[in-house]
Design a protein around this motif. Structure first.
Motif, PDB file in Angstrom:
ATOM      1  N   SER A 165     -44.205 -48.879 -56.939  1.00 41.35           N
ATOM      2  CA  SER A 165     -43.324 -48.989 -55.725  1.00 41.35           C
ATOM      3  C   SER A 165     -42.130 -49.940 -55.902  1.00 41.35           C
ATOM      4  N   TYR A 171     -35.372 -49.577 -59.555  1.00 47.73           N
ATOM      5  CA  TYR A 171     -34.536 -48.652 -60.148  1.00 47.73           C
ATOM      6  C   TYR A 171     -33.629 -47.997 -59.075  1.00 47.73           C
ATOM      7  N   ALA A 172     -33.897 -47.967 -57.831  1.00 44.20           N
ATOM      8  CA  ALA A 172     -33.119 -47.243 -56.838  1.00 44.20           C
ATOM      9  C   ALA A 172     -31.957 -47.841 -56.535  1.00 44.20           C
ATOM     10  N   LEU A 173     -31.933 -49.263 -56.823  1.00 43.48           N
ATOM     11  CA  LEU A 173     -30.648 -50.013 -56.567  1.00 43.48           C
ATOM     12  C   LEU A 173     -29.894 -50.094 -57.893  1.00 43.48           C
ATOM     13  N   GLY A 174     -30.243 -49.179 -58.770  1.00 42.79           N
ATOM     14  CA  GLY A 174     -29.320 -49.281 -59.818  1.00 42.79           C
ATOM     15  C   GLY A 174     -29.565 -50.131 -61.043  1.00 42.79           C
TER      16      GLY A 174
ATOM     17  N   ARG B  55     -35.813 -36.364 -55.244  1.00 45.37           N
ATOM     18  CA  ARG B  55     -35.827 -37.319 -56.218  1.00 45.37           C
ATOM     19  C   ARG B  55     -34.840 -37.148 -57.454  1.00 45.37           C
ATOM     20  N   ASN B  58     -30.937 -38.336 -57.262  1.00 44.55           N
ATOM     21  CA  ASN B  58     -30.357 -39.767 -57.829  1.00 44.55           C
ATOM     22  C   ASN B  58     -31.198 -40.140 -59.071  1.00 44.55           C
ATOM     23  N   MET B  60     -34.127 -39.968 -59.910  1.00 48.20           N
ATOM     24  CA  MET B  60     -35.451 -40.973 -60.053  1.00 48.20           C
ATOM     25  C   MET B  60     -36.594 -40.276 -60.694  1.00 48.20           C
ATOM     26  N   ARG B  91     -27.397 -44.333 -59.457  1.00 52.94           N
ATOM     27  CA  ARG B  91     -28.351 -44.945 -58.272  1.00 52.94           C
ATOM     28  C   ARG B  91     -27.523 -45.968 -57.512  1.00 52.94           C
ATOM     29  N   GLN B  92     -26.667 -46.392 -57.985  1.00 49.14           N
ATOM     30  CA  GLN B  92     -25.828 -47.641 -57.088  1.00 49.14           C
ATOM     31  C   GLN B  92     -24.971 -46.969 -56.111  1.00 49.14           C
ATOM     32  N   MET B  96     -31.705 -44.864 -52.170  1.00 47.71           N
ATOM     33  CA  MET B  96     -33.136 -44.239 -51.781  1.00 47.71           C
ATOM     34  C   MET B  96     -33.932 -44.946 -50.904  1.00 47.71           C
ATOM     35  N   PHE B  98     -37.841 -44.969 -49.542  1.00 46.39           N
ATOM     36  CA  PHE B  98     -39.245 -44.472 -50.000  1.00 46.39           C
ATOM     37  C   PHE B  98     -40.255 -43.929 -49.028  1.00 46.39           C
ATOM     38  N   ASN B 102     -41.288 -50.433 -49.446  1.00 48.36           N
ATOM     39  CA  ASN B 102     -41.823 -51.078 -50.674  1.00 48.36           C
ATOM     40  C   ASN B 102     -40.872 -52.301 -50.782  1.00 48.36           C
ATOM     41  N   PRO B 103     -40.712 -53.072 -49.722  1.00 43.05           N
ATOM     42  CA  PRO B 103     -39.835 -54.523 -50.160  1.00 43.05           C
ATOM     43  C   PRO B 103     -40.346 -55.280 -51.234  1.00 43.05           C
ATOM     44  N   GLY B 115     -29.974 -56.143 -55.353  1.00 41.27           N
ATOM     45  CA  GLY B 115     -29.177 -55.114 -55.751  1.00 41.27           C
ATOM     46  C   GLY B 115     -27.863 -55.625 -56.024  1.00 41.27           C
ATOM     47  N   ARG B 165     -31.472 -52.721 -47.582  1.00 43.54           N
ATOM     48  CA  ARG B 165     -31.329 -53.084 -48.970  1.00 43.54           C
ATOM     49  C   ARG B 165     -30.570 -51.973 -49.742  1.00 43.54           C
ATOM     50  N   ALA B 166     -30.670 -50.888 -49.205  1.00 42.56           N
ATOM     51  CA  ALA B 166     -29.980 -49.586 -49.779  1.00 42.56           C
ATOM     52  C   ALA B 166     -28.415 -49.676 -49.381  1.00 42.56           C
ATOM     53  N   MET B 169     -25.724 -52.041 -51.193  1.00 39.17           N
ATOM     54  CA  MET B 169     -25.098 -51.500 -52.315  1.00 39.17           C
ATOM     55  C   MET B 169     -23.957 -50.938 -51.919  1.00 39.17           C
TER      56      MET B 169
END
Lengths: 283, 256
Positions: A165, A171-174, B55, B58, B60, B91-92, B96, B98, B102-103, B115, B165-166, B169
């Motif tokens: 996770s 990865y999801a942040l690029g 998924r 982007n 994943m 992905r930038q 996403m 989850f 998942n910090p 990020g 966090r998402a 970006m």
């Protein structure tokens, strides 16, 4: 089986475990007690600050102590980058095929190899072939080989236990692969990697056989000034003293053991301290 | 059936998208147009391929060894699986969130700025963190302890941190994969409120197995069954007078 019998079995099991644990502790303390009683009277600053001598009352452990420090320092500098690199490559980049499997099996085998074989290898390769003579280079390169598989395996385990996770989140942040590995995976795995490194280096510090093979001398009346100098280490010096017939030298050996133990404990305590620092963010 | 039902712009579009893991086909020829600044819910029974579909949006799924796909996903005029597309860049812009929060095992502050930092953000990171946390409705709870570990937050707070966090970006689209399934009802309610607010600035695609949730927060709903897109339309219509028998059976709880 009725309740009474079950309870009895339960008690029996608990006591077996308890006795096993206490036995180990008791043996350890007996050994420690024995060593301390015999060696304590030889321990003083002069002992730490004198070179070995034929006269027990003048003999000290200075060259062996500094030899050990030099050797472990060099071994750490050589083996840590190599094993971290291999562990990261094997876990994060290498394709999962027959070759990586063969490498992994061989790593496990190498980790279980008797250390004297590493000594033979070191003698043939470093001392003779590369002409490094019986220097700190030869000793530390040999010990690095010994330590390498252990650290690689421990590091691989630590890297693998970093949860998917966290990688996904990165990865999801690029993030690019190297950024995920360097900034997320490695810091998360670091406490586990540290444990592996410290355990392996502690083991290396107590090694005698491979160093005798590459020619660590027991009588050195000067301090090494560079890695090309000849050297001795604590276990070799202890072994040498313990092999002498005179009682006084046995006392010196016990004193040396105490010094070695203190050095090991310091190393371990340092590791525990660093670990707790690193784990600050783990909940 | 796969047309957008409002006259909003299209943000993301799948064209005849089929996805397989090895020999097993998981998603079958799905064409879906996702409108800008709307919440689009993807519902369906477990194993219908909704997470896989999400998924893929982007990239994943690139990490799954036997993943393969056909068709196209068009974002900003380009196929994101095309030869000139780069997964990291995509992905930038398509973030996403989850299923389980998942910090990163770092401080709250570092979670937000990581990020933007690695992607070369030039502005003031403190302002960025504050803005993202405010948008995720988390600022007031954490403003005095930004340097504490993110793992000390509650589950709901952690999930809002992941949303922040998402957001940091500055993405165009945020994909959410059952973001409330690990949370209790009150934390879920807060996230749902948040999602409704985020719609003004972001396009949101949310996968959920909770039909009531889809009905509460989404504008459009897509119903996926065994990898096929059964029905797609305005949420209200899907839940009150669906065109397909299958959809009706599912939303009335006859299966699923």
């Amino acid at each position: 089986m009725n309740r009474k019998q079950r309870k009895l079995k339960e008690q029996l099991f608990i006591w077996t475990c308890r006795v096993a644990t206490w036995m180990a502790v008791a043996i350890l303390f007996t050994l420690l007690f024995h060593v301390v009683r015999e060696g304590i009277e030889w321990l003083d600053l002069d002992f730490l600050d004198s070179f070995p001598s034929r006269k027990p009352e003048q003999a000290g452990i200075k060259s062996a102590l500094w030899g050990s420090v030099w050797l472990i320092g060099l071994t750490a500098m050589i083996s840590i980058p190599l094993s971290l690199g291999s562990a990261l490559y094997l876990e994060e980049y290498a394709p999962q095929n027959r070759w990586t499997r063969i490498i992994e099996i061989n790593l496990a085998n190498l980790a279980g190899m008797p250390s004297i074989l590493y000594g033979l290898l070191g003698l043939a390769v470093f001392v003779r072939y590369f002409g490094l003579e019986s220097s700190l280079w030869s000793g530390s390169l040999t010990l690095s080989l010994l330590v390498l598989p252990v650290v690689v395996i421990a590091s691989k385990g630590a890297i693998r236990s970093v949860p998917l996770s966290i990688r996904e989140g990165a990865y999801a942040l690029g993030a690019r692969r190297w950024q995920v590995v360097l900034y997320q995976v490695l810091p998360s795995a670091l406490p586990g990697i540290m444990t592996g490194i410290i355990l392996a280096l502690s083991r290396a510090m107590g090694e005698t056989a491979p160093l005798i093979m590459v020619g660590a001398l027991s009588y050195i009346a000067f301090l090494p000034e560079s890695p090309s100098d000849p050297f001795t280490v604590l276990p070799v010096q202890i072994y040498n003293w313990a092999a002498r017939p005179q009682d006084d030298f046995h006392g010196l050996a016990a004193g040396g053991i105490i010094v070695l133990l203190v050095l090991l404990l310091t190393l371990n305590a340092g590791a525990v301290f660093i670990r707790s620092k690193l784990q600050r963010y783990k909940s | 059936m796969n047309e957008p039902l409002t006259n909003k712009q299209i943000s993301l579009e799948t064209r005849d998208l089929s996805i397989s893991y090895g020999d097993k086909r998981v998603v079958q020829q799905v064409s879906l147009k996702i409108s800008n600044h709307q919440v689009t819910a993807v519902i369906g029974p477990s194993g219908c391929g909704k997470s896989t579909l999400l998924r893929t949006m982007n990239r994943m799924n690139d990490f799954i060894p036997n993943f393969s796909m056909e068709g196209e996903i068009i974002f900003q005029g380009r196929n994101i699986y095309g030869p000139y597309s780069d997964a990291g860049t995509i992905r930038q812009k398509i973030g996403m969130v989850f299923q389980r929060p998942n910090p990163f095992p770092k401080s709250i502050y570092k979670n937000i700025i990581w990020g933007p930092k690695i992607n070369g953000y030039q502005g003031d990171l403190n302002d960025l963190a504050e803005d993202a946390l405010k948008r995720a409705a988390l600022w007031d709870e954490v403003k005095d302890r930004l340097n504490e570990s993110a793992l000390r937050l509650s589950g709901g707070q952690q999930q809002r941190l992941c949303i922040a966090r998402a957001i940091a970006m500055n993405p165009e689209v945020i994909l959410m994969d059952e973001p409330c399934s690990a949370l209790d009802p009150s934390a879920t309610a807060r996230i749902e409120d948040l999602i409704k607010e985020l719609r003004d600035n972001y396009t949101i695609v949310i996968v959920t197995h909770n039909m009531q949730q889809a009905a509460r927060i989404s504008d459009q709903t897509a119903f996926l069954y065994e990898g096929n897109l059964v029905e797609y339309g305005v949420t209200k219509k899907i839940f009150t007078q669906p065109d397909e028998k299958k959809t009706e059976d599912y939303i009335t709880g006859r299966f699923g």
